[in-house]
Design a protein around this motif. Sequence first.
Motif, PDB file in Angstrom:
ATOM      1  N   ALA A 154       0.834  -1.200   0.000  1.00 21.03           N
ATOM      2  CA  ALA A 154       0.000   0.000   0.000  1.00 21.03           C
ATOM      3  C   ALA A 154       0.872   1.255   0.000  1.00 21.03           C
ATOM      4  CB  ALA A 154      -0.923   0.013   1.214  1.00 21.03           C
ATOM      5  N   VAL A 155       0.321   2.329  -0.530  1.00 22.45           N
ATOM      6  CA  VAL A 155       0.974   3.632  -0.504  1.00 22.45           C
ATOM      7  C   VAL A 155      -0.018   4.640   0.054  1.00 22.45           C
ATOM      8  CG1 VAL A 155       2.074   5.467  -1.856  1.00 22.45           C
ATOM      9  CG2 VAL A 155       2.413   3.065  -2.497  1.00 22.45           C
ATOM     10  N   THR A 156       0.445   5.470   0.977  1.00 23.96           N
ATOM     11  CA  THR A 156      -0.392   6.521   1.540  1.00 23.96           C
ATOM     12  C   THR A 156       0.204   7.863   1.150  1.00 23.96           C
ATOM     13  OG1 THR A 156      -1.075   5.118   3.389  1.00 23.96           O
ATOM     14  CG2 THR A 156      -1.345   7.491   3.669  1.00 23.96           C
ATOM     15  N   VAL A 157      -0.555   8.681   0.453  1.00 21.79           N
ATOM     16  CA  VAL A 157      -0.031   9.927  -0.110  1.00 21.79           C
ATOM     17  C   VAL A 157      -0.557  11.128   0.664  1.00 21.79           C
ATOM     18  CG1 VAL A 157       0.031   8.825  -2.376  1.00 21.79           C
ATOM     19  CG2 VAL A 157      -1.877  10.322  -1.803  1.00 21.79           C
ATOM     20  N   LYS A 158       0.272  12.143   0.737  1.00 25.82           N
ATOM     21  CA  LYS A 158      -0.177  13.378   1.375  1.00 25.82           C
ATOM     22  C   LYS A 158      -1.218  14.046   0.483  1.00 25.82           C
ATOM     23  CE  LYS A 158       1.342  17.716   3.489  1.00 25.82           C
ATOM     24  NZ  LYS A 158       2.496  18.563   3.860  1.00 25.82           N
ATOM     25  N   ILE A 159      -2.304  14.466   1.103  1.00 30.78           N
ATOM     26  CA  ILE A 159      -3.389  15.138   0.386  1.00 30.78           C
ATOM     27  C   ILE A 159      -3.356  16.638   0.634  1.00 30.78           C
ATOM     28  CG2 ILE A 159      -5.897  15.356   0.185  1.00 30.78           C
ATOM     29  CD1 ILE A 159      -4.833  12.741  -0.961  1.00 30.78           C
ATOM     30  N   SER A 160      -3.207  17.017   1.903  1.00 31.42           N
ATOM     31  CA  SER A 160      -3.370  18.419   2.262  1.00 31.42           C
ATOM     32  C   SER A 160      -2.727  18.700   3.607  1.00 31.42           C
ATOM     33  CB  SER A 160      -4.865  18.777   2.314  1.00 31.42           C
ATOM     34  OG  SER A 160      -5.573  17.832   3.124  1.00 31.42           O
ATOM     35  N   GLU A 161      -2.695  19.980   3.954  1.00 34.30           N
ATOM     36  CA  GLU A 161      -2.151  20.414   5.236  1.00 34.30           C
ATOM     37  C   GLU A 161      -2.894  21.657   5.685  1.00 34.30           C
ATOM     38  OE1 GLU A 161       2.038  22.128   7.145  1.00 34.30           O
ATOM     39  OE2 GLU A 161       2.103  20.752   5.429  1.00 34.30           O
ATOM     40  N   GLY A 162      -3.275  21.693   6.966  1.00 35.15           N
ATOM     41  CA  GLY A 162      -3.987  22.858   7.479  1.00 35.15           C
ATOM     42  C   GLY A 162      -5.276  23.099   6.720  1.00 35.15           C
ATOM     43  N   GLY A 163      -5.565  24.386   6.498  1.00 37.17           N
ATOM     44  CA  GLY A 163      -6.816  24.728   5.821  1.00 37.17           C
ATOM     45  C   GLY A 163      -6.662  25.253   4.424  1.00 37.17           C
ATOM     46  N   THR A 164      -5.391  25.290   3.899  1.00 36.03           N
ATOM     47  CA  THR A 164      -5.192  25.878   2.571  1.00 36.03           C
ATOM     48  C   THR A 164      -4.252  25.099   1.665  1.00 36.03           C
ATOM     49  OG1 THR A 164      -3.391  27.282   3.403  1.00 36.03           O
ATOM     50  CG2 THR A 164      -5.625  28.219   3.418  1.00 36.03           C
ATOM     51  N   TYR A 165      -3.340  24.305   2.230  1.00 32.38           N
ATOM     52  CA  TYR A 165      -2.305  23.676   1.396  1.00 32.38           C
ATOM     53  C   TYR A 165      -2.803  22.384   0.769  1.00 32.38           C
ATOM     54  CZ  TYR A 165       2.040  21.555  -0.179  1.00 32.38           C
ATOM     55  OH  TYR A 165       3.012  20.978  -0.956  1.00 32.38           O
ATOM     56  N   LYS A 166      -2.637  22.296  -0.554  1.00 34.67           N
ATOM     57  CA  LYS A 166      -2.955  21.073  -1.285  1.00 34.67           C
ATOM     58  C   LYS A 166      -1.656  20.513  -1.862  1.00 34.67           C
ATOM     59  CE  LYS A 166      -7.462  22.907  -2.744  1.00 34.67           C
ATOM     60  NZ  LYS A 166      -8.338  23.216  -3.903  1.00 34.67           N
ATOM     61  N   ASP A 167      -1.360  19.247  -1.582  1.00 35.96           N
ATOM     62  CA  ASP A 167      -0.129  18.667  -2.108  1.00 35.96           C
ATOM     63  C   ASP A 167      -0.213  18.616  -3.630  1.00 35.96           C
ATOM     64  OD1 ASP A 167       1.806  16.598  -3.021  1.00 35.96           O
ATOM     65  OD2 ASP A 167       2.206  16.445  -0.872  1.00 35.96           O
ATOM     66  N   PRO A 168       0.743  19.245  -4.326  1.00 40.37           N
ATOM     67  CA  PRO A 168       0.662  19.314  -5.790  1.00 40.37           C
ATOM     68  C   PRO A 168       0.853  17.975  -6.497  1.00 40.37           C
ATOM     69  CG  PRO A 168       2.767  20.186  -5.020  1.00 40.37           C
ATOM     70  CD  PRO A 168       1.914  19.982  -3.799  1.00 40.37           C
ATOM     71  N   TYR A 169       1.383  16.974  -5.782  1.00 42.90           N
ATOM     72  CA  TYR A 169       1.628  15.673  -6.396  1.00 42.90           C
ATOM     73  C   TYR A 169       0.560  14.639  -6.025  1.00 42.90           C
ATOM     74  CZ  TYR A 169       6.240  17.537  -7.518  1.00 42.90           C
ATOM     75  OH  TYR A 169       7.258  18.304  -8.002  1.00 42.90           O
ATOM     76  N   ALA A 170      -0.448  15.052  -5.266  1.00 43.08           N
ATOM     77  CA  ALA A 170      -1.440  14.083  -4.787  1.00 43.08           C
ATOM     78  C   ALA A 170      -2.124  13.361  -5.941  1.00 43.08           C
ATOM     79  CB  ALA A 170      -2.473  14.777  -3.903  1.00 43.08           C
ATOM     80  N   ALA A 171      -2.604  14.105  -6.922  1.00 37.80           N
ATOM     81  CA  ALA A 171      -3.358  13.488  -8.013  1.00 37.80           C
ATOM     82  C   ALA A 171      -2.499  12.511  -8.815  1.00 37.80           C
ATOM     83  CB  ALA A 171      -3.927  14.563  -8.938  1.00 37.80           C
ATOM     84  N   SER A 172      -1.257  12.897  -9.152  1.00 38.47           N
ATOM     85  CA  SER A 172      -0.402  12.003  -9.925  1.00 38.47           C
ATOM     86  C   SER A 172       0.003  10.783  -9.101  1.00 38.47           C
ATOM     87  CB  SER A 172       0.849  12.735 -10.433  1.00 38.47           C
ATOM     88  OG  SER A 172       1.651  13.198  -9.356  1.00 38.47           O
ATOM     89  N   ASN A 173       0.254  10.979  -7.810  1.00 38.27           N
ATOM     90  CA  ASN A 173       0.588   9.842  -6.951  1.00 38.27           C
ATOM     91  C   ASN A 173      -0.570   8.848  -6.879  1.00 38.27           C
ATOM     92  OD1 ASN A 173       3.275  10.231  -6.083  1.00 38.27           O
ATOM     93  ND2 ASN A 173       2.639  11.780  -4.600  1.00 38.27           N
ATOM     94  N   ILE A 174      -1.765   9.365  -6.684  1.00 35.93           N
ATOM     95  CA  ILE A 174      -2.939   8.493  -6.589  1.00 35.93           C
ATOM     96  C   ILE A 174      -3.123   7.695  -7.870  1.00 35.93           C
ATOM     97  CG2 ILE A 174      -5.466   8.485  -6.456  1.00 35.93           C
ATOM     98  CD1 ILE A 174      -5.165  10.920  -4.515  1.00 35.93           C
ATOM     99  N   ALA A 175      -3.033   8.368  -9.001  1.00 31.03           N
ATOM    100  CA  ALA A 175      -3.214   7.693 -10.292  1.00 31.03           C
ATOM    101  C   ALA A 175      -2.137   6.651 -10.539  1.00 31.03           C
ATOM    102  CB  ALA A 175      -3.219   8.728 -11.418  1.00 31.03           C
TER     103      ALA A 175
END
Length: 387
Positions: free
Chosen positions: A60-81
């Motif tokens: 399994a791989v667990t990817v960072k999605i977000s942080e706090g109330g504004t930060y979105k991990d820019p690699y989340a979508a490519s990592n998930i795919a």
Amino acid sequence: MIRVKFKNKLALTGAATTAALFLGLNANAARMDMVDVSNNNGYMSTAEYVSMRNEFGVKAVTVKISEGGTYKDPYAASNIANVQTAGLYINGYHFARYATKAQAIAEADFAGQTAKAAGLPVGAVLATDVEAEEQNNQSKATNDRNNAAFMKEIQKFGYRADIYTSGSWANNKMTIKGKTGWIAAYPYVVSGKNWYSTNHAWQWSSMAKFRISYGGFDVSQLNSNYYTADQKSTVKPTNKAAVKANNQKAYKNASKPCATAKWVKESKTYTLKTAVKLHTGASTSSSAITIFSAGTTVKTDQAIIQGGYRWVRQPRFNGYGYLATGPASNTLKYVKSDVTHTYYTVKSGDSWWTIAQRNGLSMTALASQNGKTIYTTIYPGQRLVVR
């Protein structure tokens, strides 16, 4: 898992040498069942995830999605795919900054919406990563209330909830019940004992190496099927020699200096297409000086590849500012350096102040050169660059 994501726990002295030999030669070493990745790892290809699966037994791989109330991990979508294409179980995590119940609910809504947009499938785990200064300043009861609020809210998006934290915080700063939780505690000589065996997962290293991937990775042993969607996995390493060799590399001579990147001259003028944060250091965890709006012209004098990004330096009237111009794959003038670092291994009772004083640094300088802030929690066993 800030990216840092150094959540390290035991002094690398004589025990490190023993650990190196043990993990390199003993078949009972902790397993690499799960890897977690974030923007700090840069872009990860499908081929890299296939190698992790086939050669090292990663399930399994667990990817960072977000942080706090504004930060979105820019690699989340490519990592998930790419993880899904590689045939691995996929999960996500949110780095928590909440200090109140209302903030916890708001962050859960933000994380859930961000995860949906990035393609995290319903039924995956979306864990809350609780290790920040905001939670360190709260009582156990407050953290328990806030974590419960986050997890209840995240389930409204169809995700399964869990808590990630360090072993020193579990049941101290917050309650982690048996048959729940993802606990970080390392490095450790396994010696027949499985730490946190009653919890879903035990993260035991941040220095694991994979054959075709750059840098060290956080790896965990799964003690339940929670992070594999309650399904049993038949994934087994096909290259046991590579597993053995890489485990040994991960720990052998862990205190040795290593090569790093260096700044290169680059006199260039950028016209920003989107709003960009100007940081106090070349790290996404460093403080923001200001936010440049789209159309702003920025003149820079140096560049570096660091932490998954290509950073440039802007001379200012009172020092320098730093902004990311793209992913690390945009190498341009990137060069390797023969410069080496000296490391210090955090011991119990250490703080940013005591380590900085011992090495003739300011706390801010020490934190910055490690890609952190003075509010980032450090743990026994964590290695920090001091020179």
